[in-house]
Scaffold this active site. Structure first.
Site, PDB file in Angstrom:
ATOM      1  N   GLN B 223       0.829  -1.201   0.000  1.00 36.99           N
ATOM      2  CA  GLN B 223       0.000   0.000   0.000  1.00 36.99           C
ATOM      3  C   GLN B 223       0.870   1.261   0.000  1.00 36.99           C
ATOM      4  O   GLN B 223       0.336   2.361  -0.103  1.00 36.99           O
ATOM      5  CB  GLN B 223      -0.908   0.013   1.243  1.00 36.99           C
ATOM      6  CG  GLN B 223      -1.936  -1.106   1.263  1.00 36.99           C
ATOM      7  CD  GLN B 223      -2.735  -1.153   2.551  1.00 36.99           C
ATOM      8  OE1 GLN B 223      -2.864  -2.214   3.144  1.00 36.99           O
ATOM      9  NE2 GLN B 223      -3.290  -0.033   2.993  1.00 36.99           N
ATOM     10  N   ARG B 370      -8.231  -0.779   8.460  1.00 39.93           N
ATOM     11  CA  ARG B 370      -9.228   0.166   7.987  1.00 39.93           C
ATOM     12  C   ARG B 370      -9.502   1.257   9.015  1.00 39.93           C
ATOM     13  O   ARG B 370     -10.653   1.535   9.365  1.00 39.93           O
ATOM     14  CB  ARG B 370     -10.525  -0.541   7.598  1.00 39.93           C
ATOM     15  CG  ARG B 370     -11.331   0.292   6.600  1.00 39.93           C
ATOM     16  CD  ARG B 370     -12.448  -0.474   5.957  1.00 39.93           C
ATOM     17  NE  ARG B 370     -13.052   0.358   4.919  1.00 39.93           N
ATOM     18  CZ  ARG B 370     -13.973  -0.077   4.076  1.00 39.93           C
ATOM     19  NH1 ARG B 370     -14.389  -1.312   4.126  1.00 39.93           N
ATOM     20  NH2 ARG B 370     -14.482   0.728   3.174  1.00 39.93           N
ATOM     21  N   CYS B 371      -8.430   1.834   9.531  1.00 38.61           N
ATOM     22  CA  CYS B 371      -8.627   2.949  10.454  1.00 38.61           C
ATOM     23  C   CYS B 371      -7.371   3.781  10.515  1.00 38.61           C
ATOM     24  O   CYS B 371      -6.312   3.365  10.106  1.00 38.61           O
ATOM     25  CB  CYS B 371      -9.026   2.462  11.840  1.00 38.61           C
ATOM     26  SG  CYS B 371      -7.661   1.973  12.890  1.00 38.61           S
ATOM     27  N   GLU B 740     -12.900   4.908   6.009  1.00 35.77           N
ATOM     28  CA  GLU B 740     -12.885   4.070   7.199  1.00 35.77           C
ATOM     29  C   GLU B 740     -13.959   4.434   8.215  1.00 35.77           C
ATOM     30  O   GLU B 740     -14.111   3.741   9.222  1.00 35.77           O
ATOM     31  CB  GLU B 740     -11.500   4.176   7.840  1.00 35.77           C
ATOM     32  CG  GLU B 740     -10.439   3.741   6.862  1.00 35.77           C
ATOM     33  CD  GLU B 740      -9.048   4.213   7.229  1.00 35.77           C
ATOM     34  OE1 GLU B 740      -8.093   3.573   6.797  1.00 35.77           O
ATOM     35  OE2 GLU B 740      -8.911   5.212   7.932  1.00 35.77           O
TER      36      GLU B 740
END
Lengths: 291, 795
Positions: B223, B370-371, B740
């Site tokens: 990523q 996802r945060c 998110e």
């Protein structure tokens, strides 16, 4: 996720299948839907030397109801065929309710009822259903065919009584003598999850009176549990709430669950009891509506 | 004569343009790591430890070497000889690449085999004999902090216990004073269980070292490819310009693909040693048991309350389980991520947080699943504490939130732990949500149902969260400041290519970035190619995670478009034969202020940049822009769920879910809605079914998708989405992060709803996941159910 080296054969006749199994000398596995075997091989939990793919065999993908009322399911009949079956929905409520609850749609498209019985996973749904229905399998070997009641077919977790060179060609549900009723309920954390617990109930009724009852349990023991005591209290009686409660209690007693990450033993017993009670109560409600 | 364009028609801001990426994805024409095949490529498989904690007495690889087709077997000893047995983590700790002294979690990398095909490589792994001496296993912080606990990290000098860090923030004295004045102190203990991002595509890499050119190309699932390039340059001591990292299409990331994993490093060394490309494709179990997990934090939370419901102070004490290596992916200043963003939407004068991190013999990670760096835990803890406090006070849970919200006219606002929020309409979002769910009616329905023995519940979760790190003053990873960049090149026919240092993994950058350019320049979005992920061509960026791409890289896209527009204006002035000051802009064209019908399109300007430029103006039409955001963006989410609990089985069904998101200006509303629905589904999964736990021997339960559950379409509830728009005051187009929000805010809504359904039974808390047996236990035993789901071992 790479299996060990294995030999692959896909013969066109049942005789060749049996010869290959014989030559395999116990190191061969039959591949039908492959929904259990292939993951086990990819994880290298299973490493058969020979895989005999039976998908080329003709004429084994049937399921039918014979004139006598017996139900026959061929070795290549997929779960999805049973899920969509008009025959089952009109003739066999326990099977009809179980079929859409088998794993998930992807597994149902390939997996087979007979394969599920042979795999003998204590968490397999069909074993409980066919046991409750008093069904049997037809096995074929070099010396011809024999029938084995499903109740005796499974000898332990992931073990059955087939000889190494025998193959099950069909599963059979004997003809009912009364009006059929029953159902299948299970708890799964998610579609496709193995059952936390499941209860299969199969009844044959004459009016209000139970002529025959079968109750079998999924996922609460080292193999499928035939709750014969629970079924016995129903036989010859009407489904009053007392009788239902008694049968449900005995089913819970018959369960031999272990605590694991799906729930405590106590909870699983409670589920078994709840499901038996709910199925039987539902039968009485249907009776009342009919009356 | 040219005319101003209809922005929606050209696929600009606000257009629910179909995702460009999907054309190839739905046709099976994506290019994922495993689709890449290089000539002469070898395959690598990893041998993992079956033990959670054990000393390695010996490793015998001789039988593996004997297998035809095995080209290389790597062990920790061989890595150590090249100073590569250990590597730095993103949190200033070290992590073993291949174990040398001992293994510290089940699934740790012990050896790897490189062979002609993956089957042979796997055979090679099976042929390696490792002699382990078992050591005591530690699977939770209580065990880790026991006085007689063995030291897991005995590799570290001066490490004499299992404490990874102690960290605190806030005003301790002020908080203590406020608690002394409280009418009521509401206390709750919570656990956010270990979960896993579980992208559908696991991790993998293909390292290709070319001896002739000395260039190392690594195709990998990252990523943040630019960070990897820098890290490889520093750790492997290779020159940075000779390293090319390529992230192809990624099959999801969710934070899992931020860290650098041992498999990548081994494949690089293997390629250098074999002088052939080496492919490593991780399997599902490898991904679940060894790569970055999320959460695994315990909380002792306290709220000091005034009689009227006003929160006077908050006190949080967290104990986080980081596994064997402190490998959290997070800004380096903050040891427990942005946990201290908790309570940002509430007006609370005092707050204190003390955080202790511990080592256990479990997989490392602590990635931001996802945060925005532990924000999920922060907001879950916040909203569970808020509900418990409202219940303790006997107050309505909506009203309790309303009186404590930061008011719309109170921005910029200093949060309890010191962040600066800049915008929001919190009460309005709540009102939209309550109206949509029919709050008053549901409360009545719930009351009626209770009388008939049915258990209905409603749960609310409201939160604002910090998305879009940096600014660079406060946010860096391993010293590299957190900003982003974009590069835009407009070709002579008015088509363009845009490159950024972000890395799409499902967010739809190819679609959205083109829409920002369309908005700024009036070029149709379809005329813009978007490229990311190749460090040889993409400009520098910190990558995509923590909902930072639209806030940072997206802002850079705006700014670079404005630079291009500024140059195009000069070209327009030249073409129109007027001075620049006399030129006006409307979407897609410049015109003469005094004669609106005299204009040139942006495409005509592009052609002029290559064919008719004025004297003294540099040819071409391109620019780059670096963007260092002045602040984080602060979206707000209000999530409301209603549930029915079966009092007999403990099974709970979701009746309705209402989500109100204020993420500022929406670039592509369809993509935003998709993000919210995906986030809610992950929230539901964590609340309902998901966890990774460990038995007493340290065996991971949750090592495959039969045990670690991903909700399917069958159980996923339907969602009703609503929006409020408060533009971000500092973002060039008013956008805020959103990817998110629903994952962060959603879980508490589901849990609060189930707890609400159980109100009156004496049950104040059930820790996630709220599996039916845990709800049943709470209902029948009338007590809280706490901690990670046990792996029971009776009979």
């Amino acid at each position: 996720m790479y299996p060990s080296r294995f030999r692959y054969e896909a013969p066109a006749t049942i005789e060749e299948v049996i010869d290959l199994l014989h030559d395999g000398g116990g190191e061969a596995k039959v591949l039908a839907g492959g929904q259990s075997l292939i993951p086990l091989m990819k994880l290298r939990f299973a490493a058969p030397e020979l895989v005999v793919d039976i998908n080329r065999l003709a004429g084994l993908d049937y399921h039918r109801v014979d004139p006598d009322g017996s139900i026959h399911v061929g070795a290549l009949c997929r779960h999805a065929d049973l899920e969509r079956s008009v025959l089952l929905s009109s003739k066999q409520p326990t099977m009809a309710e179980a079929a859409p609850l088998i794993a998930d749609p992807i597994v149902r498209t390939r997996g087979t009822l007979v394969g599920s019985l042979c795999h003998a996973d204590p968490q397999g749904d069909w074993a409980a259903v066919v046991t409750a229905l008093g069904g049997y399998v037809v096995a074929q070997g070099r010396d011809g065919r024999r029938t084995i009641p499903v109740d005796e077919f499974v000898s332990g977790p992931f073990q059955n009584v087939l000889a190494y060179d025998e193959i099950v060609v069909e599963a059979v549900i004997p003809p009912p003598t009364g009006t059929v009723a029953g159902g299948y309920l299970k708890l799964e954390r998610r579609v496709g999850d193995f059952a936390t617990a499941g209860s299969a109930v199969a009844l044959e009724l004459s009016g209000d009176v139970v002529l025959r009852a079968g109750i079998a349990l999924t996922g609460v023991g080292a193999s499928t549990i035939n709750a014969t005591n629970s079924a016995a209290v129903l036989t010859g009686r009407a489904l009053t709430s007392e009788v239902i409660g008694e049968a449900a209690d005995l089913a819970a007693v018959a369960a031999q669950p272990k605590s694991d990450h799906r729930g405590s033993a106590e909870y699983k017993r409670h589920l078994v009891r709840t499901f038996v009670e709910r199925i039987l109560t539902r039968v009485t409600e249907t009776q009342q509506r009919a009356a | 004569m040219t005319q101003a364009l209809d922005e929606i028609k050209i696929g600009g801001m606000g257009a629910s343009r179909r995702r460009v990426e999907d054309n190839r994805f739905i046709r099976g024409r994506g290019n994922y790591i495993d689709d890449i095949v290089l000539p002469g490529m070898l395959h690598m498989e990893i041998l993992r430890s079956p033990m959670a904690h054990a000393r390695i007495r010996s490793i015998d690889t001789s039988k593996a070497w004997d297998i035809p087709g095995v080209r290389l077997v790597l062990t920790g000893e061989m890595m150590a000889a090249r100073n590569l047995a250990w590597m730095p983590t993103l949190s200033y700790d070290t992590q073993a690449v291949l174990a040398t002294d001992k293994v510290r979690f089940q699934g740790q990398e012990v050896a790897c085999v490189i062979a002609d095909d993956p089957y042979i490589a796997k055979d090679g792994c099976d042929a390696i004999v490792v002699d382990y001496e078992p050591l005591p296993v530690i699977v939770n912080p209580t065990q880790a902090l026991a006085t007689d606990a063995p030291v897991i990290r005995d590799d570290k000098v001066n490490q004499h216990d299992n404490v990874a860090f102690d960290w605190e923030v806030g005003d301790k004295e002020g908080t203590d004073r406020a608690f002394e004045q409280a009418h009521l102190v509401s206390k709750i203990k919570l656990h956010y269980p270990r979960s896993h991002p579980s992208p559908l595509e696991c991790c993998g890499s293909i390292a290709d070292f070319d001896r002739a050119t000395s260039k190392l190309t690594v195709y990998m699932t990252s990523q943040a490819p630019h960070i990897v390039r820098a890290a490889v340059a520093m750790v492997a001591e290779l020159p940075e310009h000779m390293i090319r990292i390529v992230s192809p299409d990624l099959g999801g990331g969710f934070g899992n693909k931020v860290p650098i994993y041992p498999g990548y490093v081994m494949s690089i060394l293997a390629s250098i040693l074999t002088e052939r490309p080496v492919k490593w494709i991780e399997d599902r179990s490898g991904n679940l048991i060894s790569t970055g997990f999320g959460r695994d934090v315990y909380l002792d939370g306290e709220l000091a309350l005034r009689e009227d419901g006003k929160i006077l102070a908050v006190r949080m004490k967290t104990t986080s389980d980081h596994g064997a290596f402190f490998a959290d992916a997070q800004p380096s200043k903050f040891k427990i991520g942005l946990m201290h963003s908790a309570f940002a939407c509430y007006d609370i004068p005092y707050a204190h947080l003390s955080a202790r991190g511990v080592y256990t013999t479990k997989a490392p990670g602590g990635v931001a699943y996802r945060c925005s760096f532990r924000v999920t835990e922060a907001m879950f803890f916040q909203e569970r504490m808020v509900q418990a406090a409202a219940d303790d006070l006997g107050m309505d849970q909506a009203e309790f939130r309303r009186i404590n919200f930061v008011r719309d006219d109170d921005f910029p606002h200093r949060t309890p732990y010191g962040f600066l929020t800049d915008s929001g309409q919190y009460a309005k979002c709540l009102d939209v949500g309550l109206e949509a769910i029919g709050y008053a009616e549901f409360l009545k329905e719930k009351e009626e149902a209770r009388k008939r023995g049915r258990l209905l519940g409603i749960g609310i979760s409201t939160m604002t969260e910090p998305l879009g790190a940096g600014n660079s003053r406060e946010y860096d990873i391993l010293g590299i400041k957190m900003f982003d960049s974009a590069e835009l090149r407009v070709h002579m026919t008015g088509k363009a290519i845009l490159r950024t240092g972000a890395m799409n993994q499902g967010q739809g950058h190819q679609t959205t970035w083109a829409q920002i350019v369309a908005h700024e320049l009036g070029l149709p979005a379809d005329d813009i190619t978007v490229e990311e992920g190749d460090t040889d061509t993409a400009p520098f960026g910190m990558g995509t995670y923590a909902s930072r791409s639209t806030p940072v890289a997206g802002a850079a896209v705006s700014m670079v478009s404005r630079k291009v527009k500024a140059k195009a204006r000069k070209l327009a002035a030249h073409l129109l034969e007027v001075s620049e000051e006399d030129i006006e802009w409307e979407l897609g064209r410049f015109y003469v202020r005094s004669a609106r019908d005299r204009g040139v399109s942006i495409q005509e300007c592009a052609m002029a940049a290559y064919s008719n430029m004025p004297d003294g103006l540099e040819p071409g039409l391109e620019a780059n822009a670096y963007y260092d955001p002045p602040n984080l963006t602060w979206p707000f989410g209000c999530y409301i769920a209603t549930v029915e609990v079966d009092p007999v089985t403990g099974v709970w069904d979701v009746l309705r879910v209402v989500a109100v998101d204020d993420c500022g200006v929406r670039i592509n509303p369809m993509i935003v809605e998709g993000q919210i629905m995906g986030g809610l589904t992950e929230a539901y999964a964590m609340a309902n079914m998901q966890f990774i736990t460990f038995d007493a021997e340290g065996n991971c339960v949750g090592s495959n998708f039969m045990d670690y559950l991903i909700p399917s379409a069958w159980e996923t509830p339907g969602y009703e989405l609503h929006e409020v728009v408060t533009p971000c005051p500092h973002h060039p187009i008013g956008a805020k992060g959103v990817g998110e929000c629903a994952t962060v805010g959603g879980p508490a809504a589901f849990v609060n709803a189930v707890i609400d359904a159980l109100k009156g039974t004496g049950v104040r808390n059930i820790d996630m996941p709220l599996l039916p047996d845990r709800v049943y236990e709470a209902l029948t035993q009338k007590h809280d159910v706490s901690g990670a789901p046990p792996v029971r071992t009776d009979n």
